[in-house]
Scaffold this motif. Structure first.
Motif, PDB file in Angstrom:
ATOM      1  N   ILE A  96     -65.767 -46.407  74.083  1.00  0.00           N
ATOM      2  CA  ILE A  96     -65.409 -45.175  73.593  1.00  0.00           C
ATOM      3  C   ILE A  96     -66.169 -44.231  73.105  1.00  0.00           C
ATOM      4  O   ILE A  96     -67.248 -44.977  72.452  1.00  0.00           O
ATOM      5  CB  ILE A  96     -64.236 -45.442  72.706  1.00  0.00           C
ATOM      6  CG1 ILE A  96     -62.955 -46.325  73.106  1.00  0.00           C
ATOM      7  CG2 ILE A  96     -63.875 -44.262  71.814  1.00  0.00           C
ATOM      8  CD1 ILE A  96     -61.775 -46.687  71.947  1.00  0.00           C
ATOM      9  N   ALA A  97     -66.419 -43.122  73.277  1.00  0.00           N
ATOM     10  CA  ALA A  97     -67.561 -42.335  72.964  1.00  0.00           C
ATOM     11  C   ALA A  97     -67.768 -42.312  71.379  1.00  0.00           C
ATOM     12  O   ALA A  97     -66.619 -42.412  70.511  1.00  0.00           O
ATOM     13  CB  ALA A  97     -67.286 -41.024  73.400  1.00  0.00           C
ATOM     14  N   PRO A  98     -68.778 -42.214  70.587  1.00  0.00           N
ATOM     15  CA  PRO A  98     -69.172 -42.431  69.196  1.00  0.00           C
ATOM     16  C   PRO A  98     -68.513 -41.249  68.383  1.00  0.00           C
ATOM     17  O   PRO A  98     -68.320 -41.092  67.252  1.00  0.00           O
ATOM     18  CB  PRO A  98     -70.701 -42.510  69.241  1.00  0.00           C
ATOM     19  CG  PRO A  98     -71.139 -41.711  70.428  1.00  0.00           C
ATOM     20  CD  PRO A  98     -70.230 -41.976  71.400  1.00  0.00           C
ATOM     21  N   GLU A  99     -68.363 -39.939  69.097  1.00  0.00           N
ATOM     22  CA  GLU A  99     -67.579 -38.796  68.509  1.00  0.00           C
ATOM     23  C   GLU A  99     -66.117 -39.018  68.176  1.00  0.00           C
ATOM     24  O   GLU A  99     -65.782 -38.298  67.224  1.00  0.00           O
ATOM     25  CB  GLU A  99     -67.855 -37.616  69.115  1.00  0.00           C
ATOM     26  CG  GLU A  99     -67.178 -37.769  70.528  1.00  0.00           C
ATOM     27  CD  GLU A  99     -68.070 -37.957  71.643  1.00  0.00           C
ATOM     28  OE1 GLU A  99     -67.694 -37.619  72.932  1.00  0.00           O
ATOM     29  OE2 GLU A  99     -69.045 -38.627  71.421  1.00  0.00           O
ATOM     30  N   VAL A 100     -65.702 -40.006  68.667  1.00  0.00           N
ATOM     31  CA  VAL A 100     -64.186 -40.657  68.225  1.00  0.00           C
ATOM     32  C   VAL A 100     -64.399 -41.021  67.045  1.00  0.00           C
ATOM     33  O   VAL A 100     -64.858 -41.826  66.660  1.00  0.00           O
ATOM     34  CB  VAL A 100     -63.544 -41.576  69.374  1.00  0.00           C
ATOM     35  CG1 VAL A 100     -62.301 -42.181  68.933  1.00  0.00           C
ATOM     36  CG2 VAL A 100     -63.419 -40.844  70.586  1.00  0.00           C
ATOM     37  N   THR A 101     -63.300 -40.610  66.092  1.00  0.00           N
ATOM     38  CA  THR A 101     -63.218 -41.085  64.603  1.00  0.00           C
ATOM     39  C   THR A 101     -62.243 -41.802  64.279  1.00  0.00           C
ATOM     40  O   THR A 101     -62.429 -42.640  63.426  1.00  0.00           O
ATOM     41  CB  THR A 101     -63.343 -39.731  63.752  1.00  0.00           C
ATOM     42  OG1 THR A 101     -62.190 -39.021  64.051  1.00  0.00           O
ATOM     43  CG2 THR A 101     -64.552 -39.150  64.002  1.00  0.00           C
ATOM     44  N   ALA A 102     -61.271 -42.210  65.037  1.00  0.00           N
ATOM     45  CA  ALA A 102     -59.928 -42.934  65.147  1.00  0.00           C
ATOM     46  C   ALA A 102     -59.425 -43.522  66.439  1.00  0.00           C
ATOM     47  O   ALA A 102     -59.504 -42.856  67.173  1.00  0.00           O
ATOM     48  CB  ALA A 102     -59.021 -42.063  64.281  1.00  0.00           C
ATOM     49  N   VAL A 103     -59.086 -44.640  66.094  1.00  0.00           N
ATOM     50  CA  VAL A 103     -58.481 -45.537  67.158  1.00  0.00           C
ATOM     51  C   VAL A 103     -57.148 -45.931  67.022  1.00  0.00           C
ATOM     52  O   VAL A 103     -56.695 -46.656  66.131  1.00  0.00           O
ATOM     53  CB  VAL A 103     -59.278 -46.622  67.799  1.00  0.00           C
ATOM     54  CG1 VAL A 103     -58.722 -47.219  69.009  1.00  0.00           C
ATOM     55  CG2 VAL A 103     -60.697 -46.284  68.169  1.00  0.00           C
ATOM     56  N   MET A 104     -55.941 -45.632  67.929  1.00  0.00           N
ATOM     57  CA  MET A 104     -54.657 -46.212  68.082  1.00  0.00           C
ATOM     58  C   MET A 104     -54.798 -47.208  68.841  1.00  0.00           C
ATOM     59  O   MET A 104     -55.032 -47.125  69.978  1.00  0.00           O
ATOM     60  CB  MET A 104     -53.712 -45.124  68.401  1.00  0.00           C
ATOM     61  CG  MET A 104     -52.370 -45.695  68.453  1.00  0.00           C
ATOM     62  SD  MET A 104     -51.158 -44.187  69.070  1.00  0.00           S
ATOM     63  CE  MET A 104     -50.827 -43.312  67.586  1.00  0.00           C
ATOM     64  N   THR A 105     -54.073 -48.215  68.479  1.00  0.00           N
ATOM     65  CA  THR A 105     -54.041 -49.627  69.190  1.00  0.00           C
ATOM     66  C   THR A 105     -52.519 -50.103  69.307  1.00  0.00           C
ATOM     67  O   THR A 105     -51.851 -49.999  68.380  1.00  0.00           O
ATOM     68  CB  THR A 105     -54.828 -50.878  68.566  1.00  0.00           C
ATOM     69  OG1 THR A 105     -55.984 -50.421  68.280  1.00  0.00           O
ATOM     70  CG2 THR A 105     -54.804 -52.007  69.357  1.00  0.00           C
ATOM     71  N   LEU A 106     -52.123 -50.606  70.435  1.00  0.00           N
ATOM     72  CA  LEU A 106     -50.722 -51.120  70.767  1.00  0.00           C
ATOM     73  C   LEU A 106     -50.947 -52.034  71.717  1.00  0.00           C
ATOM     74  O   LEU A 106     -51.948 -52.413  72.426  1.00  0.00           O
ATOM     75  CB  LEU A 106     -49.807 -50.064  71.189  1.00  0.00           C
ATOM     76  CG  LEU A 106     -49.994 -49.019  72.324  1.00  0.00           C
ATOM     77  CD1 LEU A 106     -48.835 -48.697  72.831  1.00  0.00           C
ATOM     78  CD2 LEU A 106     -51.155 -48.083  72.210  1.00  0.00           C
ATOM     79  N   LEU A 107     -49.945 -52.816  71.989  1.00  0.00           N
ATOM     80  CA  LEU A 107     -49.764 -53.840  72.792  1.00  0.00           C
ATOM     81  C   LEU A 107     -48.987 -53.502  74.091  1.00  0.00           C
ATOM     82  O   LEU A 107     -48.200 -52.612  74.205  1.00  0.00           O
ATOM     83  CB  LEU A 107     -49.056 -55.175  72.169  1.00  0.00           C
ATOM     84  CG  LEU A 107     -49.421 -55.489  70.924  1.00  0.00           C
ATOM     85  CD1 LEU A 107     -48.523 -56.744  70.570  1.00  0.00           C
ATOM     86  CD2 LEU A 107     -50.839 -55.916  70.863  1.00  0.00           C
TER      87      LEU A 107
END
Length: 218
Positions: A96-107
């Motif tokens: 993921i590129a460093p300019e991304v500031t948040a990550v949504m995670t699911l299963l």
């Protein structure tokens, strides 16, 4: 914001079959999750695979071809999925590129998730108080997915040894965690066993089926 789908489990309690290929209404659960994320406006989606990577790839390529041009779907294989979800997250974060500031995670194996569940967590994240770095839905005190984390947990996670995961960060930084209580089990229910499939059908009327052409991988 980017999204990560965790699909690296070996399905050992299902005869080593990939749970993300269970079908709801003829659609593999992994493809269903991708659709939920794309409809919610997530433009960068990374699926983390494990021993079943080859079985998932046709589903991912089909999903990739059907997505709008502005949605980027990628996948990566975790070489050590037995180390836990933290190891899978680290594999995804590396893509993921460093300019991304948040990550949504699911299963991959959450069969009850709906568009409104993704939207509720997104709204909670965007309206969070200063200093909150993790938003996690909870049902009857149990944390679930999708969750969203910011740069502080991200930086911490990439520096940790193989066995450390988001649960460890959450327990050590409770003041930076916002729980989102929900009144339903959609965010906390995933499928691990044949008994779980039967309970899903009996309780929620949702019948999941294995693809006929997929033999157990032993």
């Amino acid at each position: 914001m980017a999204a990560v789908i965790l699909a690296a489990g070996d399905g050992s309690r299902f005869g080593f079959r990939p749970k993300g290929l269970l079908e709801r209404d003829g659609q593999p659960l992994l493809a269903r999750q991708i659709g939920l994320l794309a409809r919610a406006g997530l433009r960068r989606i990374v699926a983390v695979l494990g021993r079943h990577a080859a079985a998932f790839e046709p589903v991912l390529r089909q999903a990739q071809a059907s997505l709008p041009a502005h949605v980027q779907l990628d996948w990566v294989r975790n070489p050590a999925p037995e180390a836990g979800t933290g190891a899978s997250l680290r594999c995804a974060l590396a893509r993921i590129a460093p300019e991304v500031t948040a990550v949504m995670t699911l299963l991959a194996d959450q069969p009850l998730l709906e568009d409104e569940d993704i939207g509720a967590v997104l709204r909670a994240w965007h309206s969070r108080a200063p200093g909150i770095e993790l938003v996690v839905p909870t049902h009857q005190g149990q944390p679930g997915h999708p969750l969203i984390f910011g740069q502080a947990p991200w930086r911490w996670l990439v520096e940790q040894p193989a066995g450390a995961g988001m649960r460890d960060w959450r327990r050590a930084h409770l003041a930076q965690v916002q729980a989102l209580p929900v009144t339903h089990p959609r965010c906390t229910l995933d499928i691990d066993t044949e008994a779980g499939l039967a309970a899903l059908a009996a309780t929620h009327g949702i019948h999941l089926r294995w693809p006929e052409e997929l033999p157990p991988d032993r």
